[in-house]
Design a protein around this motif. Structure first.
Motif, PDB file in Angstrom:
ATOM      1  N   GLU A 129      38.272  25.662  62.833  1.00  0.00           N
ATOM      2  CA  GLU A 129      38.223  25.482  64.291  1.00  0.00           C
ATOM      3  C   GLU A 129      36.946  26.070  64.890  1.00  0.00           C
ATOM      4  O   GLU A 129      36.689  25.923  66.083  1.00  0.00           O
ATOM      5  N   GLY A 130      36.173  26.794  64.079  1.00  0.00           N
ATOM      6  CA  GLY A 130      34.917  27.366  64.551  1.00  0.00           C
ATOM      7  C   GLY A 130      34.997  28.807  64.993  1.00  0.00           C
ATOM      8  O   GLY A 130      33.998  29.371  65.454  1.00  0.00           O
ATOM      9  N   ALA A 131      36.177  29.438  64.861  1.00  0.00           N
ATOM     10  CA  ALA A 131      36.323  30.845  65.259  1.00  0.00           C
ATOM     11  C   ALA A 131      35.583  31.743  64.263  1.00  0.00           C
ATOM     12  O   ALA A 131      35.731  31.598  63.052  1.00  0.00           O
ATOM     13  N   ILE A 132      34.784  32.677  64.793  1.00  0.00           N
ATOM     14  CA  ILE A 132      33.988  33.582  63.957  1.00  0.00           C
ATOM     15  C   ILE A 132      34.615  34.972  63.962  1.00  0.00           C
ATOM     16  O   ILE A 132      34.985  35.496  65.013  1.00  0.00           O
ATOM     17  N   SER A 133      34.745  35.557  62.775  1.00  0.00           N
ATOM     18  CA  SER A 133      35.305  36.898  62.630  1.00  0.00           C
ATOM     19  C   SER A 133      34.414  37.716  61.698  1.00  0.00           C
ATOM     20  O   SER A 133      33.617  37.163  60.935  1.00  0.00           O
ATOM     21  N   THR A 134      34.550  39.034  61.787  1.00  0.00           N
ATOM     22  CA  THR A 134      33.801  39.912  60.897  1.00  0.00           C
ATOM     23  C   THR A 134      34.743  40.909  60.238  1.00  0.00           C
ATOM     24  O   THR A 134      35.806  41.234  60.771  1.00  0.00           O
ATOM     25  N   GLY A 135      34.324  41.382  59.087  1.00  0.00           N
ATOM     26  CA  GLY A 135      35.085  42.392  58.362  1.00  0.00           C
ATOM     27  C   GLY A 135      34.154  43.160  57.444  1.00  0.00           C
ATOM     28  O   GLY A 135      32.939  42.905  57.396  1.00  0.00           O
ATOM     29  N   THR A 136      34.728  44.087  56.726  1.00  0.00           N
ATOM     30  CA  THR A 136      33.964  44.945  55.830  1.00  0.00           C
ATOM     31  C   THR A 136      34.370  44.687  54.387  1.00  0.00           C
ATOM     32  O   THR A 136      35.555  44.535  54.086  1.00  0.00           O
ATOM     33  N   GLY A 137      33.389  44.633  53.514  1.00  0.00           N
ATOM     34  CA  GLY A 137      33.637  44.609  52.081  1.00  0.00           C
ATOM     35  C   GLY A 137      32.877  45.754  51.429  1.00  0.00           C
ATOM     36  O   GLY A 137      32.011  46.374  52.061  1.00  0.00           O
ATOM     37  N   PHE A 138      33.181  46.038  50.187  1.00  0.00           N
ATOM     38  CA  PHE A 138      32.422  47.060  49.466  1.00  0.00           C
ATOM     39  C   PHE A 138      32.326  46.676  47.993  1.00  0.00           C
ATOM     40  O   PHE A 138      33.144  45.916  47.474  1.00  0.00           O
ATOM     41  N   PHE A 139      31.315  47.209  47.339  1.00  0.00           N
ATOM     42  CA  PHE A 139      31.047  46.868  45.949  1.00  0.00           C
ATOM     43  C   PHE A 139      31.890  47.716  44.995  1.00  0.00           C
ATOM     44  O   PHE A 139      32.011  48.931  45.169  1.00  0.00           O
ATOM     45  N   PHE A 140      32.445  47.047  43.984  1.00  0.00           N
ATOM     46  CA  PHE A 140      33.249  47.753  42.986  1.00  0.00           C
ATOM     47  C   PHE A 140      33.043  47.100  41.625  1.00  0.00           C
ATOM     48  O   PHE A 140      32.980  45.875  41.522  1.00  0.00           O
ATOM     49  N   GLU A 141      32.934  47.932  40.585  1.00  0.00           N
ATOM     50  CA  GLU A 141      32.723  47.452  39.221  1.00  0.00           C
ATOM     51  C   GLU A 141      34.043  47.458  38.447  1.00  0.00           C
ATOM     52  O   GLU A 141      34.746  48.459  38.437  1.00  0.00           O
ATOM     53  N   PHE A 142      34.340  46.338  37.793  1.00  0.00           N
ATOM     54  CA  PHE A 142      35.520  46.243  36.935  1.00  0.00           C
ATOM     55  C   PHE A 142      35.098  46.013  35.478  1.00  0.00           C
ATOM     56  O   PHE A 142      33.992  45.540  35.202  1.00  0.00           O
ATOM     57  N   CYS A 143      36.008  46.348  34.584  1.00  0.00           N
ATOM     58  CA  CYS A 143      35.886  46.000  33.156  1.00  0.00           C
ATOM     59  C   CYS A 143      34.588  46.505  32.545  1.00  0.00           C
ATOM     60  O   CYS A 143      33.936  45.785  31.765  1.00  0.00           O
ATOM     61  N   ARG A 144      34.190  47.719  32.858  1.00  0.00           N
ATOM     62  CA  ARG A 144      32.968  48.272  32.259  1.00  0.00           C
ATOM     63  C   ARG A 144      33.202  48.547  30.776  1.00  0.00           C
ATOM     64  O   ARG A 144      34.170  49.202  30.396  1.00  0.00           O
ATOM     65  N   SER A 145      32.308  48.049  29.931  1.00  0.00           N
ATOM     66  CA  SER A 145      32.426  48.211  28.484  1.00  0.00           C
ATOM     67  C   SER A 145      31.527  49.346  27.999  1.00  0.00           C
ATOM     68  O   SER A 145      30.727  49.903  28.762  1.00  0.00           O
ATOM     69  N   GLU A 146      31.643  49.678  26.712  1.00  0.00           N
ATOM     70  CA  GLU A 146      30.853  50.771  26.149  1.00  0.00           C
ATOM     71  C   GLU A 146      29.362  50.456  26.161  1.00  0.00           C
ATOM     72  O   GLU A 146      28.529  51.367  26.191  1.00  0.00           O
ATOM     73  N   ASN A 147      29.017  49.169  26.104  1.00  0.00           N
ATOM     74  CA  ASN A 147      27.592  48.798  26.114  1.00  0.00           C
ATOM     75  C   ASN A 147      27.035  48.670  27.531  1.00  0.00           C
ATOM     76  O   ASN A 147      25.905  48.219  27.725  1.00  0.00           O
ATOM     77  N   GLY A 148      27.833  49.061  28.532  1.00  0.00           N
ATOM     78  CA  GLY A 148      27.348  49.088  29.908  1.00  0.00           C
ATOM     79  C   GLY A 148      27.591  47.827  30.704  1.00  0.00           C
ATOM     80  O   GLY A 148      27.291  47.781  31.897  1.00  0.00           O
ATOM     81  N   LYS A 149      28.124  46.780  30.071  1.00  0.00           N
ATOM     82  CA  LYS A 149      28.403  45.557  30.807  1.00  0.00           C
ATOM     83  C   LYS A 149      29.625  45.752  31.705  1.00  0.00           C
ATOM     84  O   LYS A 149      30.540  46.499  31.368  1.00  0.00           O
ATOM     85  N   MET A 150      29.609  45.074  32.836  1.00  0.00           N
ATOM     86  CA  MET A 150      30.724  45.187  33.780  1.00  0.00           C
ATOM     87  C   MET A 150      30.765  43.935  34.626  1.00  0.00           C
ATOM     88  O   MET A 150      29.854  43.106  34.606  1.00  0.00           O
ATOM     89  N   VAL A 151      31.835  43.795  35.423  1.00  0.00           N
ATOM     90  CA  VAL A 151      31.988  42.669  36.344  1.00  0.00           C
ATOM     91  C   VAL A 151      31.806  43.199  37.769  1.00  0.00           C
ATOM     92  O   VAL A 151      32.675  43.912  38.275  1.00  0.00           O
ATOM     93  N   PRO A 152      30.682  42.873  38.407  1.00  0.00           N
ATOM     94  CA  PRO A 152      30.474  43.338  39.784  1.00  0.00           C
ATOM     95  C   PRO A 152      31.294  42.488  40.763  1.00  0.00           C
ATOM     96  O   PRO A 152      31.370  41.263  40.626  1.00  0.00           O
ATOM     97  N   THR A 153      31.896  43.136  41.744  1.00  0.00           N
ATOM     98  CA  THR A 153      32.714  42.420  42.728  1.00  0.00           C
ATOM     99  C   THR A 153      32.510  43.002  44.117  1.00  0.00           C
ATOM    100  O   THR A 153      31.939  44.089  44.289  1.00  0.00           O
ATOM    101  N   ILE A 154      33.014  42.251  45.102  1.00  0.00           N
ATOM    102  CA  ILE A 154      33.186  42.764  46.461  1.00  0.00           C
ATOM    103  C   ILE A 154      34.685  42.841  46.721  1.00  0.00           C
ATOM    104  O   ILE A 154      35.434  41.937  46.352  1.00  0.00           O
ATOM    105  N   VAL A 155      35.126  43.919  47.342  1.00  0.00           N
ATOM    106  CA  VAL A 155      36.532  44.118  47.694  1.00  0.00           C
ATOM    107  C   VAL A 155      36.686  44.078  49.207  1.00  0.00           C
ATOM    108  O   VAL A 155      35.854  44.620  49.942  1.00  0.00           O
ATOM    109  N   THR A 156      37.740  43.422  49.684  1.00  0.00           N
ATOM    110  CA  THR A 156      38.086  43.471  51.101  1.00  0.00           C
ATOM    111  C   THR A 156      39.587  43.224  51.237  1.00  0.00           C
ATOM    112  O   THR A 156      40.317  43.186  50.241  1.00  0.00           O
ATOM    113  N   ASN A 157      40.061  43.044  52.475  1.00  0.00           N
ATOM    114  CA  ASN A 157      41.466  42.708  52.722  1.00  0.00           C
ATOM    115  C   ASN A 157      41.676  41.208  52.635  1.00  0.00           C
ATOM    116  O   ASN A 157      40.791  40.417  52.952  1.00  0.00           O
ATOM    117  N   LYS A 158      42.885  40.801  52.262  1.00  0.00           N
ATOM    118  CA  LYS A 158      43.237  39.386  52.285  1.00  0.00           C
ATOM    119  C   LYS A 158      43.088  38.808  53.691  1.00  0.00           C
ATOM    120  O   LYS A 158      42.604  37.690  53.872  1.00  0.00           O
TER     121      LYS A 158
END
Length: 284
Positions: free
Chosen positions: A20-49
């Motif tokens: 419908e064109g309605a604009i909203s704003t919110g906050t996200g933050f960076f979080f790393e998941f599944c970090r392995s011993e060789n330093g690999k990880m999955v970078p993500t942004i977290v927010t509310n549904k």
């Protein structure tokens, strides 16, 4: 660099638009998941549904880094994403207002266009373990970082920091849920803001002893707050995401409901399963 200086760069501004064109704003933050011993990880942004619910499109503004890996002040990279809501992984429990967005593909796109992403992500080591939780006092100093009422420094891509205290003991599940309350001003745009316990310099431990150094934990994520309705009823509502003038029918109490940070680890298995399915031959 002090932890407080690093935390300024943990969040990301989220702007959404409905069909419908309605604009909203919110906050996200960076979080790393599944970090392995060789330093690999999955970078993500977290927010509310509820920040991304109904969003036809969305815009994310990433910070960039210089050749030394430091944040490049005043430089940023915008991604405009279609079908925004469906790009996120929502928590399987309908009562838990969390969603995550894997962002490795955005980093690859930035790199291909000559930009280096700046990613000071949180990880599970910042979540207080059982021993750390037991060491916390009933009242702790907290900070909340985000974009209240859509207010931020657009030129430098810097969020707003607010200070408060825990309004309920973090070690106790508020009303039996993995939540706690904070005493802090929570406004539209604050949804998805990370909540940190942060004391730099001098602080007191649970036994009343004076300690020197930094006390830091990632406690949780703001999702809503109690308000008095126009009928005088006390109700719990999500923090709004729309920044507009409205008729006041609900009166905020400057209290915030926060999801405990350890619930983020529910996504670990989900994300791991997705990547193993999509990239079966990738290194662990």
């Amino acid at each position: 660099m002090k932890i407080s200086d690093k935390l300024i760069n943990v969040t990301i501004h989220i702007q959404t638009k409905t069909k419908e064109g309605a604009i909203s704003t919110g906050t996200g933050f960076f979080f790393e998941f599944c970090r392995s011993e060789n330093g690999k990880m999955v970078p993500t942004i977290v927010t509310n549904k509820h920040v991304i619910d109904g969003a036809k499109s969305g815009t994310l503004r990433f910070r960039t880094s210089d050749d030394n890996g430091d944040v490049k002040e005043g430089d940023f990279f915008d991604f405009n994403i279609n079908d925004f809501e469906n790009a996120w992984i929502k928590h399987p429990n309908s009562d838990i207002d969390l969603a995550v967005l894997p962002i490795a593909q955005f980093f690859s796109s930035m790199t291909s266009q000559g930009k280096k992403p700046f990613f000071p992500g949180l990880d599970k080591s910042t979540i207080p373990n059982e021993e750390a939780v037991k060491s916390l006092s009933s009242i702790e100093n907290i900070i909340m970082i985000g974009y209240p009422n859509g207010i931020w420094d657009q030129e430098n891509n810097v969020p707003i920091v607010r200070r408060g205290i825990t309004a309920t003991s973090f070690g106790v599940d508020f009303k039996g849920k993995k939540e706690f309350l904070i005493d802090c001003a929570c406004f539209p745009g604050s949804s998805g803001s990370p909540i940190f316990l942060l004391d730099e310099g001098v602080h007191m431990d649970q036994s009343g002893q004076i300690k020197f150094g930094t006390k830091f934990h990632f406690l949780g994520v703001l999702w809503g707050g109690p308000q008095f309705s126009s009928h005088g009823d006390l109700v719990a509502v999500p923090v709004p995401t729309k920044n507009q003038l409205i008729t006041i029918s609900n009166i905020p109490m400057n209290l915030g409901f926060c999801i405990k940070s350890n619930l983020l680890m529910d996504f670990e298995k989900i994300i791991k399963a997705i990547f193993e399915r999509e990239f079966p031959n990738s290194e662990k």
